[in-house]
Write a protein that holds these residues in place. Structure first.
Motif, PDB file in Angstrom:
ATOM      1  N   GLY A  87      12.266   2.418  -4.317  1.00 50.39           N
ATOM      2  CA  GLY A  87      13.408   1.556  -4.036  1.00 50.39           C
ATOM      3  C   GLY A  87      14.394   2.140  -3.035  1.00 50.39           C
ATOM      4  N   HIS A 145      -2.661  -0.065  -5.879  1.00 43.11           N
ATOM      5  CA  HIS A 145      -2.541  -0.004  -4.421  1.00 43.11           C
ATOM      6  C   HIS A 145      -1.113  -0.283  -3.992  1.00 43.11           C
ATOM      7  N   SER A 146      -0.842   0.048  -2.727  1.00 46.54           N
ATOM      8  CA  SER A 146       0.397  -0.397  -2.083  1.00 46.54           C
ATOM      9  C   SER A 146       0.058  -1.584  -1.189  1.00 46.54           C
ATOM     10  N   TYR A 147       0.984  -2.497  -1.041  1.00 49.72           N
ATOM     11  CA  TYR A 147       0.745  -3.698  -0.239  1.00 49.72           C
ATOM     12  C   TYR A 147       1.872  -3.904   0.772  1.00 49.72           C
ATOM     13  N   THR A 207      13.137   1.175   0.346  1.00 50.32           N
ATOM     14  CA  THR A 207      13.273  -0.276   0.526  1.00 50.32           C
ATOM     15  C   THR A 207      14.714  -0.624   0.911  1.00 50.32           C
ATOM     16  N   ARG A 258       5.970   1.251  -9.614  1.00 44.57           N
ATOM     17  CA  ARG A 258       5.325   2.541  -9.390  1.00 44.57           C
ATOM     18  C   ARG A 258       4.717   2.922 -10.726  1.00 44.57           C
ATOM     19  N   VAL A 280       0.345  -4.800 -10.849  1.00 45.68           N
ATOM     20  CA  VAL A 280       0.235  -3.998  -9.631  1.00 45.68           C
ATOM     21  C   VAL A 280       0.953  -2.683  -9.894  1.00 45.68           C
ATOM     22  N   LYS A 284       8.729   2.939 -16.552  1.00 44.13           N
ATOM     23  CA  LYS A 284       8.669   1.498 -16.268  1.00 44.13           C
ATOM     24  C   LYS A 284       8.232   0.645 -17.455  1.00 44.13           C
ATOM     25  N   LEU A 302      14.705  -2.732  -8.280  1.00 45.86           N
ATOM     26  CA  LEU A 302      14.807  -3.686  -7.173  1.00 45.86           C
ATOM     27  C   LEU A 302      13.762  -4.777  -7.267  1.00 45.86           C
ATOM     28  N   VAL A 303      12.643  -4.492  -7.963  1.00 45.21           N
ATOM     29  CA  VAL A 303      11.600  -5.512  -8.107  1.00 45.21           C
ATOM     30  C   VAL A 303      12.199  -6.783  -8.723  1.00 45.21           C
ATOM     31  N   THR A 339       1.744   0.937  -8.178  1.00 48.06           N
ATOM     32  CA  THR A 339       1.657   1.802  -7.002  1.00 48.06           C
ATOM     33  C   THR A 339       1.384   3.234  -7.430  1.00 48.06           C
ATOM     34  N   GLU A 383      14.009  -8.581  -6.076  1.00 48.52           N
ATOM     35  CA  GLU A 383      13.081  -9.120  -5.074  1.00 48.52           C
ATOM     36  C   GLU A 383      12.421 -10.398  -5.597  1.00 48.52           C
ATOM     37  N   VAL A 421       5.001  -5.392 -11.422  1.00 48.78           N
ATOM     38  CA  VAL A 421       4.917  -4.626 -10.172  1.00 48.78           C
ATOM     39  C   VAL A 421       5.749  -3.368 -10.351  1.00 48.78           C
TER      40      VAL A 421
HETATM   41  P1  ADP Z   1      11.430   2.597  -7.970  1.00 51.29           P
HETATM   42  O1  ADP Z   1      12.398   2.911  -6.898  1.00 51.29           O
HETATM   43  O2  ADP Z   1      11.641   3.378  -9.214  1.00 51.29           O
HETATM   44  O3  ADP Z   1      10.004   2.664  -7.538  1.00 51.29           O
HETATM   45  P2  ADP Z   1      12.344  -0.192  -7.701  1.00 51.29           P
HETATM   46  O4  ADP Z   1      11.913  -1.391  -8.461  1.00 51.29           O
HETATM   47  O5  ADP Z   1      13.819  -0.039  -7.573  1.00 51.29           O
HETATM   48  O6  ADP Z   1      11.664   1.067  -8.407  1.00 51.29           O
HETATM   49  O7  ADP Z   1      11.750  -0.230  -6.239  1.00 51.29           O
HETATM   50  C1  ADP Z   1      10.379  -0.304  -6.006  1.00 51.29           C
HETATM   51  C2  ADP Z   1      10.136  -0.780  -4.580  1.00 51.29           C
HETATM   52  O8  ADP Z   1       8.770  -0.529  -4.241  1.00 51.29           O
HETATM   53  C3  ADP Z   1      10.357  -2.276  -4.432  1.00 51.29           C
HETATM   54  O9  ADP Z   1      10.881  -2.539  -3.157  1.00 51.29           O
HETATM   55  C4  ADP Z   1       8.930  -2.848  -4.569  1.00 51.29           C
HETATM   56  O10 ADP Z   1       8.722  -4.075  -3.915  1.00 51.29           O
HETATM   57  C5  ADP Z   1       8.115  -1.757  -3.912  1.00 51.29           C
HETATM   58  N1  ADP Z   1       6.753  -1.730  -4.463  1.00 51.29           N
HETATM   59  C6  ADP Z   1       6.392  -1.544  -5.750  1.00 51.29           C
HETATM   60  N2  ADP Z   1       5.060  -1.591  -5.873  1.00 51.29           N
HETATM   61  C7  ADP Z   1       4.562  -1.799  -4.646  1.00 51.29           C
HETATM   62  C8  ADP Z   1       3.245  -1.936  -4.110  1.00 51.29           C
HETATM   63  N3  ADP Z   1       2.166  -1.848  -4.887  1.00 51.29           N
HETATM   64  N4  ADP Z   1       3.110  -2.150  -2.786  1.00 51.29           N
HETATM   65  C9  ADP Z   1       4.207  -2.230  -1.997  1.00 51.29           C
HETATM   66  N5  ADP Z   1       5.463  -2.100  -2.440  1.00 51.29           N
HETATM   67  C10 ADP Z   1       5.654  -1.886  -3.747  1.00 51.29           C
END
Ligand code: ADP
Ligand code: G6P
Length: 490
Positions: free
Chosen positions: A41, A361-363, A44, A286, A319, A291, A389-390, A321, A393, A284
């Motif tokens: 995050g 995966h990351s997308y 992002t 990490r 999903v 989480k 932040l998810v 990451t 989003e 979604v």
């Molecule tokens: P953290 O910072 O602890 O990972 P947050 O929810 O605040 O948690 O932020 C996670 C960010 O990573 C968000 O912007 C989210 O869209 C992005 N993200 C999470 N999983 C993926 C993924 N598999 N691919 C791309 N972006 C991802």
């Protein structure tokens, strides 16, 4: 002996200092080099506010060894900092992610303390401070981020008394009873007090910090300020403000992205490739034990077992990451999550459909937007999260006012997103009920909630966060160290 002139270094009025650069250097097995958006995050949010400010970003490029040369990317000057393989182990995986991360997240897993990790943390923080000192213009604003760099404010102040230093904590700040466990608690507080302003996600986090100052270091606090003597007891006193400025996301950017025909078509395609379920649930995250992924899967598995939901009418897409893959707690979590997903699918999936679809995966952003737009119920169930932040989003992508957000009360986001279906992920029975309330909510109720959630995020987006933060930093009182001269050069 010939003394070579020092090469000229570019300097900037705004410098961001974070453990990671916004992009990671990845070398494929065939030797080709790629730069990929870094996870999490912090990146992002900061990636949305830095372009157009002519700033520099000091950080690690994500690989052990020599630092790449500075380069410009997305309108930012990126200044890589080198970490040796040993420092990656001791400073990043060790002290940052096996000592501080668990302590700052309610000790969901136990924390490990090693004095040699602390030494590495100090040494690396000093290197970041020196790198920041080199690229900061006279009187610059330096914005330090997160738990990996808590000593940088005081170290940088020592090198460059002329600059204005802010620190923002993206994760929670722990209650004093947990923070007290850290053998280096006083040094961490003193490191932070080198800043002009300290920003936190929630008022409770700022209060935890102020309580730590009072109880563990004996410093007087009043309201949201703490007073200390940067030059020893006989020196001039100085007051630092510690206050909540909750982070956010680029609402307009995501809203626009989610309205594009490509993203809408992709959302429909995702649903159809999952067999057009009536209810698509989405997680979604990490792959991190904070989480609540295991709690979410447990609740879902019980709902399947109870016959409350069933594939193919209902599907869960998770999903996850990849994250911190060399740290034992993360490896264990991956094994547990993947084992649970396998068991659920083995027991509950009919031929041709999966009860849980799991993606490690990351997308790209557009794919994330399509996933958000496709999901009927978004499951955000952390046991502790600075913001999440998810959650923001998801609502930003729901221009159709569809979907429902299930949100853990232990996230910073829950302080703002009151119209979500709020849950306690530890209470599996309660979590199941909340998920089913979200599934069964009448459309009018869901639309009313989503409209209010979107308004909240639109009115409090990441640009506003950055502006509020930088204003608070700019209006901090002058420090005794700033005597109109520029400090020692690094
Ligand atoms: P953290 O910072 O602890 O990972 P947050 O929810 O605040 O948690 O932020 C996670 C960010 O990573 C968000 O912007 C989210 O869209 C992005 N993200 C999470 N999983 C993926 C993924 N598999 N691919 C791309 N972006 C991802
Ligand atoms: C959280 C932290 C960030 C961190 C990110 C990803 O968002 O607040 O500081 O960068 O997770 O973690 P990583 O260890 O991969 O940098």
């Amino acid at each position: 002996m010939t003394v070579l002139a020092r090469p000229r270094v570019r300097t900037f009025d705004l410098v961001v200092v974070a453990n990671r650069l916004p992009v990671d250097r990845v070398v494929d097995p065939d030797g080709t080099e790629q730069w990929r958006t870094s996870p999490g995050g912090l990146v992002t949010a900061m990636e949305s506010v830095m372009p157009g400010r002519d700033g520099a970003w000091v950080g690690w490029a994500g690989e052990a060894g020599e630092a790449p040369e500075p380069f410009v990317e997305n309108d930012m000057y990126l200044q890589p900092v080198a970490l040796s393989a040993e420092e990656v182990e001791q400073y990043y995986e060790g002290f940052s992610n096996e000592t501080l991360w668990p302590i700052y997240h309610d000790v969901i897993v136990s924390a490990t303390f090693h004095r040699f990790w602390w030494n590495a943390y100090r040494a690396v923080n000093q290197r970041f401070a020196e790198a920041a000192a080199r690229v900061a213009a006279p009187g610059a604003t330096v914005w330090v981020h997160d738990y990996q760099l808590q000593l940088v404010p005081a170290m940088l102040r020592e090198l460059r008394p002329d600059v204005r230093i802010g620190w923002f904590n993206h994760i929670p700040f722990p209650p004093v009873e947990l923070f007290a466990q850290l053998p280096w608690r006083q040094s961490l507080v003193e490191g932070l007090l080198g800043a002009d302003f300290l920003g936190f996600q929630r008022t409770a986090d700022a209060e935890n910090f102020l309580r730590a100052c009072r109880r563990l270091v004996g410093l007087p606090t009043k309201g949201d300020t703490v007073t200390h003597h940067p030059h020893g007891d006989d020196g001039e006193a100085h007051t630092v403000r510690a206050s909540a400025i909750p982070i956010s996301i680029d609402f307009n950017g995501l809203d626009e992205l989610a309205r594009t025909p490509e993203v809408k078509a992709r959302a429909a395609e995702i649903r159809s490739s999952l067999g057009d379920p009536e209810i698509l649930m989405l997680g979604v995250d990490r792959l991190d034990y904070t989480k609540g992924i295991r709690h979410r899967l447990k609740a879902y598995e019980e709902l399947l077992r109870d016959g409350e939901v069933a594939p193919p009418e209902t599907a869960l897409l998770q999903v996850a990451t990849p994250s911190r893959e060399r740290v034992a707690a993360y490896r264990n979590l991956r094994t547990q999550v993947e084992g649970t997903v396998g068991r659920i699918n083995g027991e509950h999936s009919p031929i041709g459909a999966q009860a849980v679809q799991y993606l490690h995966h990351s997308y790209p952003r557009s794919e994330m937007a399509a996933l958000f737009l496709a999901a009927d119920v978004m499951l955000v169930t952390p046991l502790r999260d600075g913001m999440n932040l998810v959650a923001k989003e998801y609502v930003s992508c729901r221009h159709d006012l569809g979907g429902a957000l299930v949100l853990s009360e232990f996230t910073g986001a829950a302080r703002e997103l009151h119209q979500a279906f709020v849950c306690n992920p530890h209470d599996i029975e309660g979590l199941k009920q909340t998920i089913m309330r979200a599934v069964r909510a009448p459309e009018a109720d869901r639309r009313r909630r989503m409209r209010a959630l979107r308004k909240r995020v639109a009115d409090h987006d990441v640009q506003r966060w950055a502006q509020r933060y930088l204003e608070a930093l700019a209006s901090a009182p002058e420090r005794p160290e700033r005597q109109g001269r520029h400090g020692k050069s690094a």
